[in-house]
Design a protein around this motif. Structure first.
Motif, PDB file in Angstrom:
ATOM      1  N   ARG A 287       0.747  -1.165  -0.018  1.00 42.38           N
ATOM      2  CA  ARG A 287      -0.029   0.089  -0.056  1.00 42.38           C
ATOM      3  C   ARG A 287       0.797   1.460   0.032  1.00 42.38           C
ATOM      4  N   TYR A 288       1.868   0.986   0.672  1.00 39.38           N
ATOM      5  CA  TYR A 288       2.911   2.111   0.523  1.00 39.38           C
ATOM      6  C   TYR A 288       4.283   1.852   0.442  1.00 39.38           C
ATOM      7  N   GLN A 289       5.084   2.553  -0.759  1.00 36.40           N
ATOM      8  CA  GLN A 289       6.316   2.001  -1.049  1.00 36.40           C
ATOM      9  C   GLN A 289       7.162   3.300  -1.101  1.00 36.40           C
ATOM     10  N   VAL A 290       8.460   3.078  -0.571  1.00 33.57           N
ATOM     11  CA  VAL A 290       9.306   4.361  -0.519  1.00 33.57           C
ATOM     12  C   VAL A 290      10.430   3.821  -1.121  1.00 33.57           C
ATOM     13  N   THR A 291      11.197   4.553  -2.091  1.00 31.62           N
ATOM     14  CA  THR A 291      12.409   3.984  -2.857  1.00 31.62           C
ATOM     15  C   THR A 291      13.049   5.202  -3.050  1.00 31.62           C
ATOM     16  N   GLN A 292      14.272   5.010  -3.451  1.00 36.09           N
ATOM     17  CA  GLN A 292      15.367   5.925  -3.572  1.00 36.09           C
ATOM     18  C   GLN A 292      15.298   6.213  -4.909  1.00 36.09           C
ATOM     19  N   PHE A 293      15.738   7.572  -5.098  1.00 42.02           N
ATOM     20  CA  PHE A 293      16.007   8.027  -6.563  1.00 42.02           C
ATOM     21  C   PHE A 293      16.851   7.338  -7.357  1.00 42.02           C
ATOM     22  N   GLY A 294      16.344   6.549  -8.534  1.00 43.51           N
ATOM     23  CA  GLY A 294      17.021   5.798  -9.507  1.00 43.51           C
ATOM     24  C   GLY A 294      17.018   4.463  -9.081  1.00 43.51           C
ATOM     25  N   LYS A 295      16.415   4.009  -7.887  1.00 40.07           N
ATOM     26  CA  LYS A 295      16.339   2.613  -7.432  1.00 40.07           C
ATOM     27  C   LYS A 295      15.070   1.853  -8.016  1.00 40.07           C
ATOM     28  N   PRO A 296      15.280   0.815  -8.904  1.00 35.74           N
ATOM     29  CA  PRO A 296      14.041   0.250  -9.532  1.00 35.74           C
ATOM     30  C   PRO A 296      13.133  -0.228  -8.421  1.00 35.74           C
ATOM     31  N   VAL A 297      11.791  -0.191  -8.685  1.00 37.64           N
ATOM     32  CA  VAL A 297      10.784  -0.682  -7.886  1.00 37.64           C
ATOM     33  C   VAL A 297       9.659  -1.280  -8.598  1.00 37.64           C
ATOM     34  N   THR A 298       9.233  -2.369  -8.193  1.00 37.47           N
ATOM     35  CA  THR A 298       7.951  -3.095  -8.610  1.00 37.47           C
ATOM     36  C   THR A 298       6.714  -2.765  -7.700  1.00 37.47           C
ATOM     37  N   LEU A 299       5.721  -2.596  -8.411  1.00 38.96           N
ATOM     38  CA  LEU A 299       4.449  -2.509  -7.790  1.00 38.96           C
ATOM     39  C   LEU A 299       3.603  -3.850  -8.368  1.00 38.96           C
ATOM     40  N   SER A 300       2.680  -4.443  -7.229  1.00 43.00           N
ATOM     41  CA  SER A 300       2.124  -5.450  -7.811  1.00 43.00           C
ATOM     42  C   SER A 300       0.475  -5.497  -7.734  1.00 43.00           C
ATOM     43  N   CYS A 301      -0.110  -6.226  -8.551  1.00 39.72           N
ATOM     44  CA  CYS A 301      -1.606  -6.213  -8.503  1.00 39.72           C
ATOM     45  C   CYS A 301      -2.230  -7.483  -8.733  1.00 39.72           C
ATOM     46  N   SER A 302      -3.135  -7.943  -7.724  1.00 48.79           N
ATOM     47  CA  SER A 302      -3.546  -9.283  -8.236  1.00 48.79           C
ATOM     48  C   SER A 302      -5.364  -8.988  -8.402  1.00 48.79           C
ATOM     49  N   GLN A 303      -5.945 -10.138  -9.054  1.00 50.15           N
ATOM     50  CA  GLN A 303      -7.480  -9.890  -9.116  1.00 50.15           C
ATOM     51  C   GLN A 303      -8.109 -11.089  -8.837  1.00 50.15           C
ATOM     52  N   THR A 304      -8.977 -11.126  -8.340  1.00 50.25           N
ATOM     53  CA  THR A 304      -9.949 -12.395  -8.098  1.00 50.25           C
ATOM     54  C   THR A 304     -11.167 -12.352  -9.096  1.00 50.25           C
ATOM     55  N   LEU A 305     -11.362 -11.395  -9.908  1.00 51.89           N
ATOM     56  CA  LEU A 305     -12.589 -11.279 -10.669  1.00 51.89           C
ATOM     57  C   LEU A 305     -12.426 -12.053 -12.099  1.00 51.89           C
ATOM     58  N   ASN A 306     -11.500 -12.390 -12.726  1.00 48.22           N
ATOM     59  CA  ASN A 306     -11.127 -13.097 -13.698  1.00 48.22           C
ATOM     60  C   ASN A 306     -11.354 -12.349 -14.774  1.00 48.22           C
ATOM     61  N   HIS A 307     -11.104 -10.836 -14.655  1.00 48.07           N
ATOM     62  CA  HIS A 307     -11.533  -9.787 -15.714  1.00 48.07           C
ATOM     63  C   HIS A 307     -10.283  -9.991 -16.896  1.00 48.07           C
ATOM     64  N   ASN A 308     -10.680  -9.801 -18.132  1.00 54.00           N
ATOM     65  CA  ASN A 308      -9.851  -9.890 -19.047  1.00 54.00           C
ATOM     66  C   ASN A 308      -8.919  -8.677 -19.062  1.00 54.00           C
ATOM     67  N   VAL A 309      -9.099  -7.286 -18.842  1.00 50.48           N
ATOM     68  CA  VAL A 309      -8.619  -6.180 -18.876  1.00 50.48           C
ATOM     69  C   VAL A 309      -7.899  -5.689 -17.679  1.00 50.48           C
ATOM     70  N   MET A 310      -6.753  -5.567 -17.535  1.00 45.66           N
ATOM     71  CA  MET A 310      -6.119  -4.891 -16.552  1.00 45.66           C
ATOM     72  C   MET A 310      -5.333  -3.654 -16.897  1.00 45.66           C
ATOM     73  N   TYR A 311      -5.319  -2.635 -15.813  1.00 44.15           N
ATOM     74  CA  TYR A 311      -4.983  -1.244 -16.214  1.00 44.15           C
ATOM     75  C   TYR A 311      -4.026  -0.668 -14.980  1.00 44.15           C
ATOM     76  N   TRP A 312      -3.195   0.073 -15.351  1.00 49.37           N
ATOM     77  CA  TRP A 312      -2.484   0.833 -14.536  1.00 49.37           C
ATOM     78  C   TRP A 312      -2.526   2.432 -14.621  1.00 49.37           C
ATOM     79  N   TYR A 313      -2.814   3.031 -13.744  1.00 50.47           N
ATOM     80  CA  TYR A 313      -2.672   4.580 -13.732  1.00 50.47           C
ATOM     81  C   TYR A 313      -1.944   4.959 -12.501  1.00 50.47           C
ATOM     82  N   GLN A 314      -1.670   6.262 -13.022  1.00 49.25           N
ATOM     83  CA  GLN A 314      -0.686   6.995 -12.101  1.00 49.25           C
ATOM     84  C   GLN A 314      -1.739   8.266 -11.878  1.00 49.25           C
ATOM     85  N   GLN A 315      -1.613   8.554 -10.343  1.00 48.99           N
ATOM     86  CA  GLN A 315      -2.514   9.443 -10.232  1.00 48.99           C
ATOM     87  C   GLN A 315      -1.980  10.607  -8.902  1.00 48.99           C
TER      88      GLN A 315
END
Lengths: 112, 115
Positions: free
Chosen positions: A9-37
């Motif tokens: 839910r909260y991720q702190v990283t350093q400038f230039g250090k790679p980071v991975t965010l994850s998402c999982s769903q139990t709805l079996n939907h075909n479409v998955m989206y990533w948004y920046q807000q």
């Protein structure tokens, strides 16, 4: 009975250090989206998958990559985070067309 | 680009007041969705409007879809602090039989209801 789960839910990283965010769903939907807000603004679509078909938005920086190894999971990789990448990152799913999108709770990314 | 104009952008009111949020476009919507996003959470769908002239009610929230399907409004009666959040309208893609599954969001209305 969470339907779209984002970790962490909260991720702190350093400038230039790679980071991975994850998402999982139990709805079996075909479409998955990533948004920046950013604060109090509308979500900005980065990319979406229809099944394994990847669709990148024209203005999404190359610094942002995504992977969808199976129907349930989707990852957002930020290769070299900059200070301007600090934001809330939202994952959403849908069946497509006129169907609504179901959003996860988001991951708040801080870049130091 | 099929843009959505949403107004007002910010709204701060006292508990018990009424308010209306507007969502407009120069082109016809196939359908329109309204979402509410509470602080620190993802948006949650409130309603989808499909038919021109349609009115839908969700407790104290009334949603209208314009006859020409180019505009929509959300009216909240007797607002409560729990109504605080970002309200987003979003148009669904016109059916193309292809792979266009993207929503177009308005810029949002940030509502604060003060006790």
């Amino acid at each position: 009975d969470a339907m779209v789960i984002q970790n962490p839910r909260y991720q702190v990283t350093q400038f230039g250090k790679p980071v991975t965010l994850s998402c999982s769903q139990t709805l079996n939907h075909n479409v998955m989206y990533w948004y920046q807000q950013k604060s109090s603004q509308a979500p900005k679509l980065l990319f979406h998958y229809y099944d394994k078909d990847f669709n990148n938005e024209a203005d999404t920086p190359d610094n942002f990559q995504s992977r969808r190894p199976n129907t349930s999971f989707c990852f957002l990789d930020i290769r070299s985070p900059g200070l301007g990448d600090a934001a809330m990152y939202l994952c959403a799913t849908s069946r497509g067309g006129d169907d609504p999108q179901f959003f996860g709770p988001g991951t708040r990314l801080t870049v130091l | 680009t099929q843009l959505l104009e949403q107004s007002p952008q910010f709204l701060s009111i006292q508990e018990g007041e009424n308010l209306t949020v507007y969502c407009n476009s120069s082109s016809v919507f196939s359908s329109l969705q309204w979402y509410r996003q509470e602080p620190g959470e993802g948006p949650v769908l409130l309603v989808t409007v499909v038919t021109g002239g349609e009115v839908k009610k969700l407790k104290r929230l009334t949603f209208q879809f314009g006859d020409a399907r180019k505009d929509s409004s959300l009216h909240i009666t007797a607002a409560q602090p729990g109504d605080t959040g970002l309200y987003l309208c979003a148009r669904t893609p016109p059916f193309s039989g292809g792979s266009n599954y993207k929503l177009t969001f308005g810029k949002g209305t940030l509502l604060t209801v003060n006790p």
